[in-house]
Scaffold this motif. Structure first.
Motif, short mmCIF file in Angstrom:
data_model
loop_
_atom_site.label_atom_id
_atom_site.label_comp_id
_atom_site.label_asym_id
_atom_site.label_seq_id
_atom_site.Cartn_x
_atom_site.Cartn_y
_atom_site.Cartn_z
N GLU A 20 0.78 -1.23 -0.29
CA GLU A 20 -0.05 -0.19 -0.23
C GLU A 20 0.69 1.48 -0.18
OE1 GLU A 20 -3.93 -1.85 2.15
OE2 GLU A 20 -2.56 -0.60 3.32
N GLY A 21 2.07 1.34 0.00
CA GLY A 21 3.06 2.38 0.46
C GLY A 21 3.80 1.89 -0.89
N LYS A 49 -5.31 3.80 -0.98
CA LYS A 49 -4.06 4.23 -0.26
C LYS A 49 -2.63 4.34 -1.12
CE LYS A 49 -4.09 2.82 3.91
NZ LYS A 49 -4.83 1.02 4.17
N LYS A 82 0.83 5.23 1.03
CA LYS A 82 1.12 5.17 2.30
C LYS A 82 2.69 5.56 2.75
CE LYS A 82 -0.01 2.13 6.81
NZ LYS A 82 -0.28 0.91 6.62
N THR A 116 -4.78 7.89 8.78
CA THR A 116 -4.17 7.05 8.94
C THR A 116 -4.71 5.81 9.39
OG1 THR A 116 -3.20 5.94 11.13
CG2 THR A 116 -5.34 7.50 11.28
N SER A 117 -4.30 3.91 8.54
CA SER A 117 -4.47 3.20 9.36
C SER A 117 -4.76 2.59 10.32
CB SER A 117 -3.37 2.64 8.10
OG SER A 117 -2.34 1.59 8.93
N ASP A 123 -1.84 1.46 11.81
CA ASP A 123 -0.93 2.20 12.65
C ASP A 123 -1.23 2.58 13.71
OD1 ASP A 123 0.36 3.54 9.87
OD2 ASP A 123 -1.54 4.90 9.44
N SER A 148 -0.17 7.54 8.36
CA SER A 148 0.80 7.60 7.07
C SER A 148 0.71 8.07 5.27
CB SER A 148 0.87 5.82 7.62
OG SER A 148 -0.49 5.99 6.99
N MET A 149 -1.10 8.56 5.77
CA MET A 149 -1.06 8.97 4.46
C MET A 149 -1.92 10.66 4.66
SD MET A 149 -2.98 5.99 5.28
CE MET A 149 -4.81 6.07 5.06
#
Length: 581
Positions: free
Chosen positions: A244-245, A287, A289, A323-324, A327, A437-438
């Motif tokens: 996701e990042g 997302k 991330k 935020t996940s 997170d 984180s996003m």
């Protein structure tokens, strides 16, 4: 004002312009059903039908759990009349990524498979206006699906539920514990048979957790072969993608190769699965991330829209927060640094702080630890976006890592290590941290897209619960409408509602819900747009939203005048083909 905001503002003005249309309808009563009798009649509301169309003023009549009439019904009577003047009347919201139940849920705990009313009534879910949830995500599901289905139907639930087949569970059924490898052709055939079994038992699709065990070790060929089984059933594939990042959550620079899969690799894999199978595929909770990966949403969007232009049925879903879930339990020190072979091995029972202190005395190991901590800080949004939520020293609670570092006169990496060393010695990380984180810019960019559904990725919660949860458990759907549509103008209110009604119904193959339309299931929400608000915070997450006044599931109130009724009118929704037999 950004381009999405300008678009949202224009769409909102179109909706405001519908007042004239509503006035015209008032003068022209509907001939069908105008003098009928209904179980429930919702009068005078601003009806947003779920398709994205502007609102119109109309009445909605419900009978026998179905929508019997939509229009101006001045002569109609009803057992119960709800005055919706000045309120929005919309289809009940559909959460296509819910953890109200899955294969890892503890029976009697945070699962709808329980006789405990505060769980099976789904209070935090229906309080948001949600009338249908889709469960068994990230590749996790009980087995067999029929047992889960029968248990839920027997005990009753607050909202409707649809069941996915967990790819990870299917993999374990066939491969046992030997999952850290690619499957054989014979194993894939046996998995395909299990997918067919789950569909025959009523499942609406296949979920995958390709960043997690055991899905992490599957190949594209394996997943595509299983997804191909969905097409004859009009079923859907929903994937927690491999990354996701810039890298997956299992990746640490000191332990793994330097070229892990990225978000863009994962999106391309999802697209390819859709291309090979012909099925609808959904990139879940999409997302971008990590502070070093912000802005990459645009590249992911371009790849998806190119594939859609080529005819691939690829979609996404999203929760509207920067935020996940992971997170919320951020530990900046890698797990291996707290269980090292020379410091005691994997069975070492010494406190994490003690193990870390011993490892930091070994120069080569200490360098690797600091390298991984640097990576994790960046992955969690940067030192100024990692916040301390619980810690023995209350003076640092509420501070960011950057502020802690400044107070302790350290750099961010050393401050992260000191949080472990000075904190609770028995707790990984020394306390509880949350990373944001996003980037909001990425969140807004995804939120405005017509092929992105709104979904919570949350589970069950109750205000009396002693544990903390992500605010998305209580606030996802109100937040999308109130913050991103009404306040920010990222998209119109009508489009926000479409993202949680007719769009998810389309993705899931639900043919009789997701719109305010005659003959559809009477799942309806009535809310006050002016007072609608996600009232949760990350320090106090257990709070119901405001503004949701009535929620009806199959015509029965689960929220009435803003109060929970604890009714259990929900049912298990089967895929159309299995329900017909």
């Amino acid at each position: 004002m950004t381009a999405p905001a300008r678009l949202g503002r224009r769409l909102w003005m179109v909706a405001v312009g519908a007042v004239a249309l509503g006035a015209a309808i008032v003068q022209r009563p509907s001939p069908a059903g105008s003098d009928e009798h209904f179980d429930v009649l919702i009068r005078g509301g601003r009806v947003i039908d779920g398709t994205g169309n502007p609102w119109v003023r109309a009445d909605v009549g419900l009978r026998d759990g179905r929508i019997a009439a939509v229009g101006l019904l001045p002569d109609a009577t009803a057992d119960r009349t709800i005055d919706a003047t000045g309120r929005i009347v919309a289809p009940g919201f559909i959460d296509i990524h819910s953890h109200a139940d899955d294969g890892s849920a503890r029976i009697g705990g945070a699962t709808i498979r329980t006789d405990t009313l505060p769980r099976k009534a789904m209070p935090n879910i229906v309080a948001q206006g949600v009338t249908t949830v889709v469960v068994n995500h990230d590749g996790r599901s009980p087995w067999p699906i029929a047992a889960q289905r029968d248990r839920i139907d027997r005990q009753g639930i607050g909202a409707h539920v649809a069941l996915m087949i967990g790819h990870g569970e299917v993999r374990r059924q066939v491969m046992g514990d030997d999952v850290e490898r690619a499957s054989t052709p014979d194993e894939v055939d046996r998995m395909r048979a299990l997918v067919r079994q789950g569909l025959e038992e009523g499942a609406v699709g296949l979920s995958a957790g390709l960043e997690y065990a055991p899905g992490r070790w599957s190949t594209l060929d394996e997943v595509a072969a299983l997804v191909a089984e969905l097409t004859p059933w009009d079923a859907v594939y929903i994937s927690h993608q491999r990354s996701e990042g810039s890298d997956p959550m299992w990746y640490w620079p000191s332990l793994h190769d330097a070229a892990p899969p990225t978000l863009l690799d994962a999106v391309l894999e999802t697209i390819e699965i859709g291309r090979r199978s012909g099925a609808r595929v959904v990139a879940s909770h999409i997302k971008a991330k990590g502070a070093h990966y912000w802005g990459s949403s645009q590249a992911a969007i371009e790849r998806i829209e190119q594939a859609r232009a080529e005819g691939v049925q690829v979609f996404a879903d999203q929760y509207p927060y920067p935020t996940s879930g992971s997170d919320g339990s951020t530990v900046l020190v890698p797990g291996w640094a707290l269980q090292d072979e020379e410091a005691g091995g994997p069975d070492d029972r010494r406190p994490p702080a003690e193990v870390l202190r011993a490892n930091l005395e070994r120069p080569e190991v200490a360098a690797a630890i600091r390298r991984d901590v640097t990576h994790e800080i960046r992955r969690r949004g940067g030192a100024d976006r990692v916040v301390v939520f619980e810690y023995p020293d209350s003076s640092v609670v509420g501070l960011t890592l950057a502020e802690v570092a400044e107070r302790w006169e350290l750099d961010a990496v050393e401050a992260a290590l000191e949080l472990q060393l000075r904190g609770d010695p028995e707790r990984r990380g020394g306390g509880r941290l949350r990373g944001f984180s996003m980037s909001e810019a990425d969140v807004e960019r995804y939120a405005a897209l017509p092929w992105v559904a709104t979904a919570s990725d949350g589970g069950l919660a109750h205000p009396d619960d002693p544990f903390s949860v992500h605010p998305r458990f209580y606030g996802t759907f109100p937040r999308k409408i109130a913050w991103y549509a009404r306040d920010r103008g990222v998209l119109s209110v009508e489009e926000a509602i479409r993202s949680m009604t007719s769009l998810p119904a389309l993705l899931m193959g639900f043919r009789d819900r997701g719109q305010l339309r005659e003959g559809f299931v009477a799942d309806v929400v009535v809310f006050d747009l002016a007072t609608l608000e996600d009232r949760t915070t990350f320090f106090e997450p257990h709070a119901y939203p405001s503004g949701i006044e009535h929620v009806l599931v199959a015509g029965e109130a689960v929220v009435d005048d803003g109060e929970l009724t604890w009714a259990l009118p929900g049912r298990v929704i089967r895929n159309a083909r299995s329900a017909a037999h």
